[in-house]
Design a protein around this motif. Structure first.
Motif, mmCIF file in Angstrom:
data_model
loop_
_atom_site.group_PDB
_atom_site.id
_atom_site.type_symbol
_atom_site.label_atom_id
_atom_site.label_comp_id
_atom_site.label_asym_id
_atom_site.label_seq_id
_atom_site.Cartn_x
_atom_site.Cartn_y
_atom_site.Cartn_z
ATOM 1 N N THR A 109 7.591 -5.874 3.893
ATOM 2 C CA THR A 109 6.812 -5.481 5.376
ATOM 3 C C THR A 109 6.338 -4.984 5.168
ATOM 4 O OG1 THR A 109 8.174 -4.337 5.789
ATOM 5 C CG2 THR A 109 8.866 -6.078 7.005
ATOM 6 N N GLY A 110 6.693 -4.083 3.789
ATOM 7 C CA GLY A 110 5.645 -3.153 3.694
ATOM 8 C C GLY A 110 5.831 -2.056 3.894
ATOM 9 N N SER A 111 6.280 -1.613 4.460
ATOM 10 C CA SER A 111 7.180 -0.417 4.916
ATOM 11 C C SER A 111 7.472 1.039 3.990
ATOM 12 C CB SER A 111 8.197 -0.159 6.096
ATOM 13 O OG SER A 111 9.338 -1.162 5.433
ATOM 14 N N SER A 112 8.104 0.540 2.955
ATOM 15 C CA SER A 112 8.521 1.474 2.140
ATOM 16 C C SER A 112 7.441 1.599 1.069
ATOM 17 C CB SER A 112 9.401 1.183 0.682
ATOM 18 O OG SER A 112 10.950 0.239 1.783
ATOM 19 N N VAL A 113 6.111 1.034 0.658
ATOM 20 C CA VAL A 113 4.869 1.233 -0.116
ATOM 21 C C VAL A 113 4.166 2.171 1.044
ATOM 22 C CG1 VAL A 113 3.464 -0.325 0.332
ATOM 23 C CG2 VAL A 113 2.878 0.914 -1.772
ATOM 24 N N MET A 114 4.014 2.108 2.214
ATOM 25 C CA MET A 114 3.339 2.438 2.738
ATOM 26 C C MET A 114 3.745 4.021 3.185
ATOM 27 S SD MET A 114 0.955 0.524 4.387
ATOM 28 C CE MET A 114 0.408 2.115 5.832
ATOM 29 N N GLN A 115 5.055 4.494 3.004
ATOM 30 C CA GLN A 115 5.199 6.060 2.532
ATOM 31 C C GLN A 115 4.543 6.315 1.485
ATOM 32 O OE1 GLN A 115 9.737 6.283 2.837
ATOM 33 N NE2 GLN A 115 9.982 5.093 4.105
ATOM 34 N N ALA A 116 4.244 5.561 0.914
ATOM 35 C CA ALA A 116 3.709 6.005 -0.307
ATOM 36 C C ALA A 116 2.271 6.880 -0.053
ATOM 37 C CB ALA A 116 3.806 5.632 -1.824
ATOM 38 N N VAL A 117 1.241 5.663 0.575
ATOM 39 C CA VAL A 117 0.239 5.553 1.162
ATOM 40 C C VAL A 117 -0.129 7.121 2.333
ATOM 41 C CG1 VAL A 117 -0.989 4.572 3.120
ATOM 42 C CG2 VAL A 117 -0.146 2.702 1.208
ATOM 43 N N ASP A 118 0.997 7.026 2.765
ATOM 44 C CA ASP A 118 0.997 7.867 3.616
ATOM 45 C C ASP A 118 0.645 8.865 2.986
ATOM 46 O OD1 ASP A 118 0.851 6.280 5.853
ATOM 47 O OD2 ASP A 118 3.448 7.139 6.642
ATOM 48 N N GLN A 119 1.604 9.566 2.298
ATOM 49 C CA GLN A 119 1.865 10.706 0.877
ATOM 50 C C GLN A 119 0.432 11.124 0.672
ATOM 51 O OE1 GLN A 119 4.478 12.919 2.094
ATOM 52 N NE2 GLN A 119 4.352 13.322 0.269
ATOM 53 N N THR A 120 -0.175 9.659 -0.530
ATOM 54 C CA THR A 120 -1.533 9.796 -0.744
ATOM 55 C C THR A 120 -2.767 9.799 -0.260
ATOM 56 O OG1 THR A 120 -0.872 8.120 -2.667
ATOM 57 C CG2 THR A 120 -2.362 8.037 -2.389
ATOM 58 N N ARG A 121 -2.421 9.240 0.760
ATOM 59 C CA ARG A 121 -3.687 9.736 1.853
ATOM 60 C C ARG A 121 -3.966 11.386 2.464
ATOM 61 N NH1 ARG A 121 -3.579 4.815 5.636
ATOM 62 N NH2 ARG A 121 -5.324 2.910 4.476
ATOM 63 N N ARG A 122 -2.725 12.327 2.163
ATOM 64 C CA ARG A 122 -2.619 13.703 2.470
ATOM 65 C C ARG A 122 -3.170 14.432 1.227
ATOM 66 N NH1 ARG A 122 3.864 13.648 3.939
ATOM 67 N NH2 ARG A 122 2.915 12.623 6.721
ATOM 68 N N PHE A 123 -3.723 13.996 0.698
ATOM 69 C CA PHE A 123 -4.883 14.586 -0.483
ATOM 70 C C PHE A 123 -5.520 13.721 -0.423
ATOM 71 C CE2 PHE A 123 0.346 14.698 -1.928
ATOM 72 C CZ PHE A 123 -0.151 16.107 -2.657
ATOM 73 N N GLN A 124 -6.042 13.351 0.643
ATOM 74 C CA GLN A 124 -7.900 12.839 0.867
ATOM 75 C C GLN A 124 -7.621 12.002 -0.490
ATOM 76 O OE1 GLN A 124 -7.322 16.829 0.949
ATOM 77 N NE2 GLN A 124 -6.287 16.565 2.407
ATOM 78 N N CYS A 125 -7.200 11.070 -1.107
ATOM 79 C CA CYS A 125 -7.544 9.557 -1.394
ATOM 80 C C CYS A 125 -7.364 8.534 -0.752
ATOM 81 C CB CYS A 125 -5.963 10.393 -2.595
ATOM 82 S SG CYS A 125 -5.648 11.285 -3.814
ATOM 83 N N THR A 126 -7.901 7.529 -1.882
ATOM 84 C CA THR A 126 -7.981 6.373 -0.993
ATOM 85 C C THR A 126 -7.726 5.638 -1.739
ATOM 86 O OG1 THR A 126 -10.754 7.375 -0.460
ATOM 87 C CG2 THR A 126 -10.386 4.831 -1.083
ATOM 88 N N ILE A 127 -6.663 4.932 -0.242
ATOM 89 C CA ILE A 127 -5.700 3.802 -1.778
ATOM 90 C C ILE A 127 -7.207 2.602 -1.781
ATOM 91 C CG2 ILE A 127 -4.073 2.551 -1.096
ATOM 92 C CD1 ILE A 127 -3.212 5.899 -0.876
ATOM 93 N N LEU A 128 -7.139 1.924 -3.025
ATOM 94 C CA LEU A 128 -7.825 1.184 -2.970
ATOM 95 C C LEU A 128 -7.187 -0.020 -2.737
ATOM 96 C CD1 LEU A 128 -9.540 1.807 -6.422
ATOM 97 C CD2 LEU A 128 -10.463 2.132 -4.383
ATOM 98 N N LYS A 129 -6.308 -0.485 -2.844
ATOM 99 C CA LYS A 129 -5.154 -1.354 -2.731
ATOM 100 C C LYS A 129 -3.875 -1.892 -3.167
ATOM 101 C CE LYS A 129 -6.467 -4.048 -6.328
ATOM 102 N NZ LYS A 129 -7.515 -5.019 -7.193
#
Length: 161
Positions: A109-129
């Motif tokens: 479902t992508g839920s695991s990697v969405m945790q990494a997305v959330d963590q990465t965004r906390r550092f004001q990073c842009t998720i390219l893909k």
């Protein structure tokens, strides 16, 4: 093996698929996935990622997917992405404001990697893909689309039918 085959991405993709089939595809019983769903097959990609030829092929094919990107860092979830990130680069923690590509071994479902997305965004990073080695075709692509994240996979469940 001929020299031209070594550099042929199509050949490498087929060879990697063969290694995944042999080393990582588990069938014939019920498996409980991280998503909480059950399945009659499981792909333990760590077996392929720790195989010397499998790791080399995986690095070549994934690098081909990101080499033209303007990206600062790569990363992913701890268990599935560590071997992937390790073969791609030595640095996997994003700096403030970095442009990031996240990797996952297998998505449902992508839920695991969405945790990494959330963590990465906390550092004001842009998720390219997000790039997965295998997409089980159980909703990850749609969930990433709804979150505004580009998603790619080297293989899908259909490649193992």
């Amino acid at each position: 093996m001929e020299t031209r085959e070594i550099f042929d991405l199509s050949y490498k993709r087929q060879r990697l698929l063969s290694i995944i089939h042999r080393a990582s595809l588990l069938q014939g019983r019920e498996f409980r996935l991280t998503s909480g769903r059950s399945s009659n097959f499981f792909i333990d990609l760590k077996r392929t990622m720790l195989d010397p030829e499998g790791a080399s092929l995986l690095a070549d094919l994934l690098f081909d997917k990101i080499k033209a990107e303007d990206v600062d860092c790569i990363g992913g979830m701890a268990t599935g992405a560590i071997p992937i990130v390790a073969v791609l680069c030595m640095r996997s923690w994003p700096d403030q404001g970095s442009r990031v590509i996240l990797f996952e071994d297998v998505t449902t479902t992508g839920s695991s990697v969405m945790q990494a997305v959330d963590q990465t965004r906390r550092f004001q990073c842009t998720i390219l893909k997000v790039i997965a080695v295998v997409d089980r075709l159980e909703g990850a692509e749609e969930n990433f689309r709804q979150a505004g994240i580009t998603f790619e996979a080297l293989f899908t469940r259909r490649d193992f039918s």
